[in-house]
Design a protein around this motif. Structure first.
Motif, PDB file in Angstrom:
ATOM      1  N   ILE A   1       0.889  -1.161   0.000  1.00 12.70           N
ATOM      2  CA  ILE A   1       0.064   0.073   0.143  1.00 12.70           C
ATOM      3  C   ILE A   1       0.795   1.111   0.058  1.00 12.70           C
ATOM      4  CG2 ILE A   1      -1.864   1.377   1.240  1.00 12.70           C
ATOM      5  CD1 ILE A   1      -2.559  -1.341   2.645  1.00 12.70           C
ATOM      6  N   PHE A   2       0.748   2.081  -0.855  1.00 15.26           N
ATOM      7  CA  PHE A   2       1.516   3.281  -0.823  1.00 15.26           C
ATOM      8  C   PHE A   2       1.091   4.384  -0.451  1.00 15.26           C
ATOM      9  CE2 PHE A   2       3.091   0.727  -4.869  1.00 15.26           C
ATOM     10  CZ  PHE A   2       4.098   0.391  -4.309  1.00 15.26           C
ATOM     11  N   GLY A   3      -0.075   4.488   0.364  1.00 13.79           N
ATOM     12  CA  GLY A   3      -0.333   5.649   0.955  1.00 13.79           C
ATOM     13  C   GLY A   3      -1.641   6.129   0.540  1.00 13.79           C
ATOM     14  N   ILE A   4      -1.776   7.532   0.780  1.00 10.01           N
ATOM     15  CA  ILE A   4      -2.899   8.219   0.548  1.00 10.01           C
ATOM     16  C   ILE A   4      -2.756   9.606  -0.053  1.00 10.01           C
ATOM     17  CG2 ILE A   4      -5.189   9.065   1.400  1.00 10.01           C
ATOM     18  CD1 ILE A   4      -4.588   6.980   3.862  1.00 10.01           C
ATOM     19  N   THR A   5      -3.301   9.994  -1.026  1.00  9.92           N
ATOM     20  CA  THR A   5      -3.122  11.119  -1.748  1.00  9.92           C
ATOM     21  C   THR A   5      -3.074  12.195  -0.983  1.00  9.92           C
ATOM     22  OG1 THR A   5      -3.925  10.452  -3.885  1.00  9.92           O
ATOM     23  CG2 THR A   5      -3.635  12.649  -3.668  1.00  9.92           C
ATOM     24  N   GLY A   6      -1.676  13.054  -0.844  1.00 10.81           N
ATOM     25  CA  GLY A   6      -1.995  14.247   0.240  1.00 10.81           C
ATOM     26  C   GLY A   6      -1.825  14.204   1.745  1.00 10.81           C
ATOM     27  N   LEU A   7      -1.539  12.807   1.937  1.00 11.83           N
ATOM     28  CA  LEU A   7      -1.006  12.157   3.330  1.00 11.83           C
ATOM     29  C   LEU A   7       0.086  11.596   3.349  1.00 11.83           C
ATOM     30  CD1 LEU A   7      -4.610  11.518   4.767  1.00 11.83           C
ATOM     31  CD2 LEU A   7      -3.349  13.470   4.994  1.00 11.83           C
ATOM     32  N   LYS A   8       1.078  11.908   4.160  1.00 13.12           N
ATOM     33  CA  LYS A   8       2.329  10.866   4.355  1.00 13.12           C
ATOM     34  C   LYS A   8       1.546  10.063   5.379  1.00 13.12           C
ATOM     35  CE  LYS A   8       6.467  12.891   3.231  1.00 13.12           C
ATOM     36  NZ  LYS A   8       7.874  13.378   3.953  1.00 13.12           N
ATOM     37  N   VAL A   9       2.101   8.716   5.461  1.00 12.85           N
ATOM     38  CA  VAL A   9       1.899   7.673   6.417  1.00 12.85           C
ATOM     39  C   VAL A   9       2.899   7.662   7.227  1.00 12.85           C
ATOM     40  CG1 VAL A   9       1.265   5.189   7.114  1.00 12.85           C
ATOM     41  CG2 VAL A   9       0.218   6.369   4.896  1.00 12.85           C
ATOM     42  N   HIS A  10       3.278   8.098   8.566  1.00 11.84           N
ATOM     43  CA  HIS A  10       4.214   8.340   9.416  1.00 11.84           C
ATOM     44  C   HIS A  10       4.191   7.409  10.739  1.00 11.84           C
ATOM     45  CE1 HIS A  10       6.652  10.539  12.549  1.00 11.84           C
ATOM     46  NE2 HIS A  10       7.710  10.285  11.306  1.00 11.84           N
ATOM     47  N   THR A  11       2.710   6.885  10.900  1.00 14.53           N
ATOM     48  CA  THR A  11       2.693   6.096  12.056  1.00 14.53           C
ATOM     49  C   THR A  11       3.557   4.657  11.995  1.00 14.53           C
ATOM     50  OG1 THR A  11       0.834   4.683  12.957  1.00 14.53           O
ATOM     51  CG2 THR A  11       0.638   4.589  10.610  1.00 14.53           C
ATOM     52  N   LYS A  12       3.687   4.133  13.203  1.00 16.65           N
ATOM     53  CA  LYS A  12       4.668   2.994  13.372  1.00 16.65           C
ATOM     54  C   LYS A  12       3.876   1.945  14.033  1.00 16.65           C
ATOM     55  CE  LYS A  12       7.889   6.133  12.269  1.00 16.65           C
ATOM     56  NZ  LYS A  12       7.706   7.555  11.999  1.00 16.65           N
ATOM     57  N   ILE A  13       3.029   1.122  13.139  1.00 21.23           N
ATOM     58  CA  ILE A  13       2.122  -0.066  13.898  1.00 21.23           C
ATOM     59  C   ILE A  13       2.291  -1.177  13.154  1.00 21.23           C
ATOM     60  CG2 ILE A  13       0.497   1.524  14.703  1.00 21.23           C
ATOM     61  CD1 ILE A  13      -0.988   1.179  11.876  1.00 21.23           C
ATOM     62  N   CYS A  14       2.235  -2.308  13.882  1.00 28.71           N
ATOM     63  CA  CYS A  14       2.310  -3.740  13.310  1.00 28.71           C
ATOM     64  C   CYS A  14       0.964  -4.613  13.928  1.00 28.71           C
ATOM     65  CB  CYS A  14       3.549  -4.395  14.045  1.00 28.71           C
ATOM     66  SG  CYS A  14       3.850  -6.204  13.399  1.00 28.71           S
ATOM     67  N   PHE A  15       0.506  -5.346  13.094  1.00 30.26           N
ATOM     68  CA  PHE A  15      -0.756  -6.156  13.468  1.00 30.26           C
ATOM     69  C   PHE A  15      -0.687  -7.529  13.004  1.00 30.26           C
ATOM     70  CE2 PHE A  15      -4.900  -7.821  12.072  1.00 30.26           C
ATOM     71  CZ  PHE A  15      -5.710  -7.476  13.101  1.00 30.26           C
ATOM     72  N   ILE A  16      -1.060  -8.564  13.880  1.00 32.49           N
ATOM     73  CA  ILE A  16      -1.031 -10.107  13.148  1.00 32.49           C
ATOM     74  C   ILE A  16      -2.327 -10.554  13.636  1.00 32.49           C
ATOM     75  CG2 ILE A  16       1.462 -10.233  13.235  1.00 32.49           C
ATOM     76  CD1 ILE A  16       1.424 -12.182  15.403  1.00 32.49           C
ATOM     77  N   ASP A  17      -2.629 -11.575  12.665  1.00 30.51           N
ATOM     78  CA  ASP A  17      -3.853 -12.531  13.335  1.00 30.51           C
ATOM     79  C   ASP A  17      -3.461 -13.792  13.422  1.00 30.51           C
ATOM     80  OD1 ASP A  17      -6.205 -11.226  13.422  1.00 30.51           O
ATOM     81  OD2 ASP A  17      -6.364 -11.025  11.127  1.00 30.51           O
ATOM     82  N   ARG A  18      -3.906 -14.473  14.652  1.00 32.95           N
ATOM     83  CA  ARG A  18      -3.291 -15.679  14.908  1.00 32.95           C
ATOM     84  C   ARG A  18      -4.363 -16.710  15.257  1.00 32.95           C
ATOM     85  NH1 ARG A  18      -0.888 -19.091  19.307  1.00 32.95           N
ATOM     86  NH2 ARG A  18       0.720 -20.218  18.479  1.00 32.95           N
ATOM     87  N   GLU A  19      -4.706 -17.860  14.547  1.00 34.77           N
ATOM     88  CA  GLU A  19      -5.565 -18.790  14.792  1.00 34.77           C
ATOM     89  C   GLU A  19      -5.458 -19.481  16.159  1.00 34.77           C
ATOM     90  OE1 GLU A  19      -6.355 -22.176  11.975  1.00 34.77           O
ATOM     91  OE2 GLU A  19      -7.957 -20.754  11.428  1.00 34.77           O
ATOM     92  N   GLU A  20      -6.331 -19.168  17.228  1.00 35.53           N
ATOM     93  CA  GLU A  20      -6.171 -20.000  18.338  1.00 35.53           C
ATOM     94  C   GLU A  20      -7.530 -20.489  18.577  1.00 35.53           C
ATOM     95  OE1 GLU A  20      -4.531 -17.421  21.373  1.00 35.53           O
ATOM     96  OE2 GLU A  20      -2.928 -16.863  20.077  1.00 35.53           O
ATOM     97  N   GLY A  21      -7.639 -21.766  18.696  1.00 38.55           N
ATOM     98  CA  GLY A  21      -8.946 -22.576  18.945  1.00 38.55           C
ATOM     99  C   GLY A  21      -9.775 -22.172  17.694  1.00 38.55           C
ATOM    100  N   LYS A  22     -11.077 -21.867  17.869  1.00 40.63           N
ATOM    101  CA  LYS A  22     -12.020 -21.563  16.627  1.00 40.63           C
ATOM    102  C   LYS A  22     -12.019 -20.035  16.106  1.00 40.63           C
ATOM    103  CE  LYS A  22     -15.012 -25.541  17.299  1.00 40.63           C
ATOM    104  NZ  LYS A  22     -16.278 -25.641  17.806  1.00 40.63           N
ATOM    105  N   SER A  23     -11.164 -19.167  16.816  1.00 38.44           N
ATOM    106  CA  SER A  23     -11.266 -17.626  16.608  1.00 38.44           C
ATOM    107  C   SER A  23      -9.790 -17.305  16.265  1.00 38.44           C
ATOM    108  CB  SER A  23     -11.842 -17.279  17.951  1.00 38.44           C
ATOM    109  OG  SER A  23     -10.910 -17.177  18.803  1.00 38.44           O
ATOM    110  N   LEU A  24      -9.843 -15.792  15.841  1.00 40.17           N
ATOM    111  CA  LEU A  24      -8.687 -15.336  15.635  1.00 40.17           C
ATOM    112  C   LEU A  24      -8.257 -14.337  16.812  1.00 40.17           C
ATOM    113  CD1 LEU A  24      -8.860 -14.299  11.927  1.00 40.17           C
ATOM    114  CD2 LEU A  24      -7.450 -16.138  12.695  1.00 40.17           C
ATOM    115  N   LYS A  25      -6.888 -14.553  17.298  1.00 41.80           N
ATOM    116  CA  LYS A  25      -6.349 -13.728  18.329  1.00 41.80           C
ATOM    117  C   LYS A  25      -5.782 -12.569  17.663  1.00 41.80           C
ATOM    118  CE  LYS A  25      -4.491 -13.462  23.013  1.00 41.80           C
ATOM    119  NZ  LYS A  25      -5.653 -12.323  23.470  1.00 41.80           N
ATOM    120  N   ARG A  26      -5.629 -11.488  18.147  1.00 42.25           N
ATOM    121  CA  ARG A  26      -4.796 -10.054  17.586  1.00 42.25           C
ATOM    122  C   ARG A  26      -3.498 -10.041  18.397  1.00 42.25           C
ATOM    123  NH1 ARG A  26      -9.927  -9.822  17.107  1.00 42.25           N
ATOM    124  NH2 ARG A  26     -10.902  -9.678  14.987  1.00 42.25           N
TER     125      ARG A  26
END
Length: 694
Positions: free
Chosen positions: A432-457
């Motif tokens: 994803i190359f960002g949004i017109t007129g906006l720099k993306v400066h945030t520093k975030i990471c997210f993962i989905d992991r399957e635990e049992g019958k649901s996804l844990k984040r």
């Protein structure tokens, strides 16, 4: 009481004062000698970038015939240009004097930086050999007199302007009589400093510039000269990106084209050796079409002093900062599953005092864990050989759905990010190359992991770049969490990258450009309300820069209501503390030391139940209104306590803290309390935590 007319410090002038604090480090006798040279290099590099970007913007406004007062803090662009140039000349002269003093002190340590005239006889053959083998084959030499068009000077390069006074024997063609001018481009990829063979326990170093000067006659053998001299010049060009609107080009192509255009963009500063002959300077300025109104700055014999950041260590550990061993986090093991430990409890790292290995471990574990289904990460600046990138590629090869938001307009890292973007695309990573007129400066990471019958984040949120190299020299907080509410909203931010016209609502995160200003304004209003009814009310903030006049006004309002405000601002600060009737309840300091202060943390008393956030955003108009930024609340009580304690350690600094005041004199904080050098005290703080039981 009415506010004084000067409610704000001009942003550009404040920045120059910040860079003067960097220069102070190079003059501080308590800083190891080689490190002082490196601070001189940082000062020079900072000044180069300032002229490429901030001064270039002021020049554009002035050239357009506009005053720019609304965006320049009430100062006209033309007047500001003159003020900047005057201050830059002062700082250049000061840096030259400091360099001379450092060189004298190096001599007491048996380290000598010699020029071509001071070269020992024993070294001459070695220097000539090095010139012939390493330098001469790389040199670009241009004879100027007969050229109809002056060559385009590279923005990143330094040049020797050569002046030759020719003899007049009969065999010399008539067109070569008189003064001959030439330009020599100093090769950038060669080390600037040549360490010469040791003599009787003494170290000698010569700069490549002086090696070339020593061998000038070998370069210009076709000319018979009675006098030959070489003086350094350099150009700084406008580095703002002008991105075209050609719909047939990809975003990568547009950024690549704009970066390429920097090579020929308008010059904004011309620096020359003040010892250069008047006729040579006049010749160069005329050919380069440099006018007196441009920023023409007389300097010393050597330019591109940023190269001092790589001054050779010579094996002298006693003349450098002692390297610290990054510490583990108490109770969090790098062995075994990091995800399991995060599921049990949030934890935070404060680099470089604590090891960045937790970030790499998190990504590598997620890359090969069969239960992890997806990984999402934002990238602003990566290390040259990035372990973060390697982990993401590993994840993609293991069949994970990997999404990377990469900011192609990260200033001066555009080419590196373009290279990584191409690699990621080849590996099947969704970009994803960002949004017109906006720099993306945030520093975030997210993962989905399957635990049992649901996804844990799981995920982490940081105040700094995901860059294991800069994590050794930048101070930053990174929070690791499995808090479902926070992480659902982190995922919403990634959704916003894909569908930017849909504005999400957030219960936990503070997200720019839609909410940051309003959320923090309301938090300040809450402190004001508490102060007015006699409740405890305070605000503690640590940021890199503070330039938003609206937020400055909010803190002035808080001060008048009796809210106690403590600010730690490393760089630019447009707020003026300590003014009666306006900001008397505000104190502000800047800490410049061994590591680059980079965290953003915000602490609000909230009537005795503190609200605490870390963020990627400074309080600058660009961060609040024109970038995607994320502020994250801290809910874990242990992490809250740690953030408050580390802030207070920084606030207690009376060694490397400078006080912001109406005088703008960069005065060191001076009090009768025990000496506290906060960066050293923070390392001790974390060492003590490891020793505590429980």
């Amino acid at each position: 009481m009415a506010k004084p007319n000067n409610e704000y410090v001009n942003r550009e002038i404040s920045w120059l004062h910040f860079n003067e604090r960097v220069l102070q480090e190079s003059a501080d006798p308590d800083v190891p000698l080689i490190e002082r040279l490196r601070f001189l290099g940082i000062f020079s590099n900072n000044l180069d970038e300032f002229f490429k970007v901030r001064f270039a913007t002021v020049k554009r406004i002035a050239d357009a015939g506009k005053t720019g007062r609304s965006v320049l803090g009430g100062e006209s662009a033309k007047v500001l240009q003159e003020q900047i140039t005057k201050k830059a000349i002062q700082l250049q002269a000061k840096s030259g004097r400091i360099l001379e003093k450092i060189e004298r002190e190096l001599a007491t340590e048996h380290i000598y930086i010699v020029n071509e005239k001071e070269l020992k006889k024993e070294h001459e053959e070695y220097v000539v050999e090095y010139f012939q083998q390493k330098i001469n084959p790389e040199l670009i030499v241009v004879i100027l007199n007969t050229l109809t068009e002056f060559p385009t000077l590279k923005e990143t390069a330094a040049y020797l302007a050569v002046r030759m006074v020719l003899q007049n024997p009969d065999e010399v063609p008539i067109e070569q009589l008189g003064i001959q001018y030439a330009l020599i481009e100093i090769p950038r990829h060669l080390p600037r400093f040549l360490v010469l063979p040791e003599l009787k326990g003494e170290n000698y170093i010569i700069m490549v510039d002086d090696v070339i000067r020593f061998c000038l006659k070998q370069i210009f053998t076709m000319f018979v000269s009675t006098e030959i001299t070489a003086h350094m010049i350099k150009i700084t060009r406008d580095a703002e990106l002008d991105i075209d609107n050609d719909l047939s080009k990809s975003f990568i192509e547009k950024i690549s084209s704009s970066v390429e255009h920097r090579k020929i963009s308008d010059p904004v500063r011309f620096v020359y050796d003040k010892r250069i002959k008047i006729d040579t300077l006049r010749f160069l300025k005329d050919k380069m079409k440099i006018e007196e109104m441009d920023s023409v700055i007389p300097g010393g014999r050597y330019h591109n002093r940023r190269d001092y950041m790589s001054f050779p260590s010579l094996g002298r550990k006693d003349l450098q900062y002692q390297k610290i061993d990054a510490l583990p986090v108490k109770g969090v093991r790098l062995e075994g599953s990091l995800l399991e430990q995060i599921a049990a409890k949030d934890f935070m790292i404060y680099t470089p005092f604590q090891t960045y290995s937790y970030v790499i471990k998190f990504l590598r574990e997620a890359a090969i864990d069969p239960k992890v289904k997806s990984i999402k990460l934002t990238i602003y600046r990566l290390a040259k050989n990035s372990q973060v990138a390697a982990a993401l590629i590993n994840a993609a090869r293991n069949g994970k759905e990997v999404t990377v938001q990469i900011e192609l307009q990260a200033r001066f890292d555009e080419q590196a990010n373009i290279k990584y973007a191409n690699i990621f695309q080849e590996e099947g990573i969704k970009l994803i190359f960002g949004i017109t007129g906006l720099k993306v400066h945030t520093k975030i990471c997210f993962i989905d992991r399957e635990e049992g019958k649901s996804l844990k984040r799981y995920g982490f949120i940081s105040t700094g770049n995901f860059n294991e190299s800069t994590a050794k020299i930048y101070t930053d907080y990174t929070l690791f969490t499995a808090h479902d509410g926070i992480l659902r909203e982190v995922n919403k931010v990634f959704d916003f990258f894909d569908v930017p016209y849909k504005i999400n609502k957030y219960k936990h995160l503070v997200v720019s450009p839609h909410y940051t200003k309003n959320v923090f304004s309301k938090l300040i209003d809450n402190e004001i309300a508490n102060a007015l009814v006699g409740k405890e009310a305070y605000i503690k903030i640590k940021m890199n820069s503070f330039t938003s006049y609206k937020m400055v006004d909010k803190l002035y309002e808080a001060s008048r209501a009796g809210v106690k405000v403590q600010l730690i601002i490393r760089g630019v600060c447009c707020l003026i503390p300590g003014i009666k009737g306006m900001s008397e309840n505000i104190e502000a300091i800047s800490i410049v030391d061994k590591f680059l202060e980079h965290p953003r943390v915000f602490i609000f008393s909230n009537g005795g139940n503190p609200k605490i956030y870390i963020s990627s955003a400074d309080w600058m108009t660009r961060n609040l209104d024109y970038r995607v930024e994320v502020g994250c609340p801290i809910y874990d009580e242990d992490v809250q306590q740690e953030l408050m304690e580390t802030f207070d350690i920084c606030w207690s600094d009376n060694v490397k803290a400078r006080v912001f005041s109406e005088k703008q004199d960069n005065a060191y904080r001076d009090n009768d309390k025990p000496r506290v050098r906060s960066q050293f005290a923070l390392y001790d703080y974390y060492k003590k935590k490891l020793k505590k039981k429980g």
